[in-house]
Enzyme design. Structure first.
Site, mmCIF file in Angstrom:
data_model
loop_
_atom_site.group_PDB
_atom_site.id
_atom_site.type_symbol
_atom_site.label_atom_id
_atom_site.label_comp_id
_atom_site.label_asym_id
_atom_site.label_seq_id
_atom_site.Cartn_x
_atom_site.Cartn_y
_atom_site.Cartn_z
ATOM 1 N N GLY A 163 8.420 1.904 8.220
ATOM 2 C CA GLY A 163 8.621 0.604 7.174
ATOM 3 C C GLY A 163 7.586 0.857 6.209
ATOM 4 N N ARG A 164 8.249 0.867 4.765
ATOM 5 C CA ARG A 164 7.606 1.469 3.827
ATOM 6 C C ARG A 164 6.789 0.315 3.010
ATOM 7 N NH1 ARG A 164 11.302 4.225 0.472
ATOM 8 N NH2 ARG A 164 12.755 2.604 1.218
ATOM 9 N N GLY A 165 7.308 -1.156 3.108
ATOM 10 C CA GLY A 165 6.526 -2.240 2.438
ATOM 11 C C GLY A 165 6.458 -1.759 0.888
ATOM 12 N N LYS A 213 7.583 1.390 -1.281
ATOM 13 C CA LYS A 213 8.931 1.472 -1.750
ATOM 14 C C LYS A 213 9.029 1.897 -3.193
ATOM 15 C CE LYS A 213 12.022 -0.795 1.476
ATOM 16 N NZ LYS A 213 12.795 -1.993 1.774
ATOM 17 N N ASP A 270 9.367 4.641 14.609
ATOM 18 C CA ASP A 270 9.862 3.277 14.541
ATOM 19 C C ASP A 270 10.334 3.066 13.324
ATOM 20 O OD1 ASP A 270 8.812 0.180 15.568
ATOM 21 O OD2 ASP A 270 8.496 0.607 13.440
ATOM 22 N N TYR A 291 14.876 -1.574 7.070
ATOM 23 C CA TYR A 291 13.970 -0.652 6.297
ATOM 24 C C TYR A 291 14.795 0.261 5.597
ATOM 25 C CZ TYR A 291 10.149 -1.617 9.650
ATOM 26 O OH TYR A 291 9.394 -2.379 10.538
ATOM 27 N N LYS A 351 15.644 -1.723 15.144
ATOM 28 C CA LYS A 351 15.608 -3.179 15.074
ATOM 29 C C LYS A 351 16.828 -3.803 14.540
ATOM 30 C CE LYS A 351 10.542 -2.586 14.627
ATOM 31 N NZ LYS A 351 10.510 -1.672 13.359
ATOM 32 N N HIS A 394 14.362 -7.813 15.514
ATOM 33 C CA HIS A 394 13.129 -7.777 14.962
ATOM 34 C C HIS A 394 12.296 -9.209 14.395
ATOM 35 C CE1 HIS A 394 12.076 -5.080 10.967
ATOM 36 N NE2 HIS A 394 10.866 -5.984 11.357
ATOM 37 N N SER A 419 2.388 6.830 7.671
ATOM 38 C CA SER A 419 2.014 7.783 6.651
ATOM 39 C C SER A 419 3.133 8.549 6.273
ATOM 40 C CB SER A 419 0.803 8.429 7.075
ATOM 41 O OG SER A 419 0.401 9.191 6.002
ATOM 42 N N ASN A 447 1.939 11.118 4.507
ATOM 43 C CA ASN A 447 1.101 12.136 3.769
ATOM 44 C C ASN A 447 0.619 13.002 4.960
ATOM 45 O OD1 ASN A 447 -1.909 13.101 4.014
ATOM 46 N ND2 ASN A 447 -1.365 12.697 1.716
ATOM 47 N N ARG A 470 -2.792 13.017 6.399
ATOM 48 C CA ARG A 470 -3.320 11.789 7.346
ATOM 49 C C ARG A 470 -2.202 11.504 8.637
ATOM 50 N NH1 ARG A 470 -4.129 10.290 1.895
ATOM 51 N NH2 ARG A 470 -2.225 9.426 1.583
ATOM 52 N N ASN A 500 -3.873 10.786 12.085
ATOM 53 C CA ASN A 500 -3.394 9.455 12.857
ATOM 54 C C ASN A 500 -3.133 9.933 14.516
ATOM 55 O OD1 ASN A 500 -4.061 8.273 10.577
ATOM 56 N ND2 ASN A 500 -1.845 7.770 10.303
#
Ligand code: NDP
Length: 309
Positions: free
Chosen positions: A25-27, A30, A54, A59, A88, A121, A261, A263, A266, A270
């Site tokens: 989910g990019r929030g 985007k 996920d 999304y 979802k 969701h 992420s 990247n 990262r 993680n």
């Protein structure tokens, strides 16, 4: 090369779930990231050892998630059975007879014939224009149970359900939800909801796991920030980063964090959290950052039926 792996835990339906998932989910990302970045992130994540992704219909990236998985399968890194995919159902498909068709659409975009986990969701229902609707999530759940009976979803669960909504669902279902996915991080520790879900045998996936550690473009952001001295001391002790300390904190609490992420560095960082442990005291210290402050609250829905927060 040895890649990091997240262990699995058993859900209340007997299926196994890896305890770390890649968030897609990019929030606000985007604005700066492309859908191609999502496809690459999914492939890199699987290369780095992730086995759980996920995503969600809302999304708008299920197609790219599916492509990233297909890339990894084509490269011989994994088989479909070795990957756990969560998606979802969006709020505008809550009528019982909309659930299975909505999942079939998600599966088509993902290029899969089943998902491992399908979640409602939000408990809130809307019309397709986003205005409030008043469909009972107990009806939606009947559609979720049908999706499972059809074999389209191996496990079913919910997201953003509060304590009384979980109780009402558990008291009125044929199949108990396997998962509740909601926000947990150092400034929103959610002890009551977490322990309630766990006591009912419901696993908890924790979204926005970094909380305000990462930039949320908010002036009122509470500590800890990335340069927090308390987290910094733990990071130095274990030879880890503050981000890894926070993810490990969630693991110690028996949660399934979902760091996002795109990247490559990262992403690998993680998942590299399964070779050390925090002490009980350190877990308690991080929990004391709690302010019951949400990253995600969706104030626009405050007056909608079943608003959970
Ligand atoms: P996260 O806590 O995962 O934070 C993501 C941000 O942290 C990105 O800006 C990312 O940037 C950055 N980041 C990632 N790793 C590191 C690191 N090691 N060090 C420093 N910065 C890092 O928040 P999200 O809100 O994105 O939540 C994660 C996932 O949870 C979502 O992607 C989604 O899948 C799920 N979610 C579910 C919701 C629901 O209602 N069910 C609601 C919200 C989220 P970069 O990409 O550049 O590394």
């Amino acid at each position: 090369a040895v890649v990091a792996q997240a262990p699995c835990i058993e859900l209340n339906d007997g299926n196994k779930i890896p305890v770390l998932a890649l968030g897609t989910g990019r929030g606000t990302a985007k604005e700066t990231e492309t859908l191609e970045d999502v496809r690459n992130a999914v492939l890199w994540a699987i290369e780095a050892g992730y086995r759980h992704i996920d995503t969600a219909a809302v999304y708008d990236d299920e197609e790219q998630v599916g492509q990233g998985i297909a890339d990894a399968i084509a490269k011989g890194i994994v088989t479909r059975e070795q990957i756990f995919v969560t998606t979802k159902l969006w709020n505008d498909k809550h009528a019982r007879d909309q659930v299975v068709p909505a999942l079939r659409e998600s599966l088509k975009r993902l290029g899969l014939d089943y998902v491992d986990l399908y979640l409602i969701h939000f408990p809130v229902s809307t019309k397709s224009d986003g205005s409030p609707d008043n469909i009972d999530y107990l009806d939606t759940w009947k559609g979720m149970e049908e999706a499972r009976q059809h074999g389209l979803a191996r496990s079913i669960g919910v997201s953003n359900f509060n304590l009384s909504q979980i109780d009402r669902l558990v008291a009125n279902c044929q199949v108990r939800p396997a998962v509740n996915e909601f926000e947990v991080n150092p400034t929103l520790t959610q002890e009551p909801l977490v322990s309630h879900c766990h006591s009912l045998g419901i696993a908890v996936m924790s979204y926005s796991p970094f909380g305000f550690l990462v930039s949320r473009k908010r002036d009122d952001a509470p500590p800890p920030k990335y340069d927090d001295p308390t987290l910094g001391a733990m990071a130095a002790k274990y030879g880890k980063t503050p981000g890894q300390i926070v993810l490990r904190y969630l693991i110690e609490r028996g949660l399934i964090p979902i760091p996002k992420s795109t990247n490559k560095k990262r992403l690998a960082e993680n998942i590299n959290i399964f070779d050390f442990q925090l002490t009980e005291d350190e877990v308690a210290t991080i929990s004391r950052f709690n302010k019951n402050t949400r990253v995600i609250s969706i104030d626009a829905w405050k007056d909608y039926p079943n608003y959970p927060f």
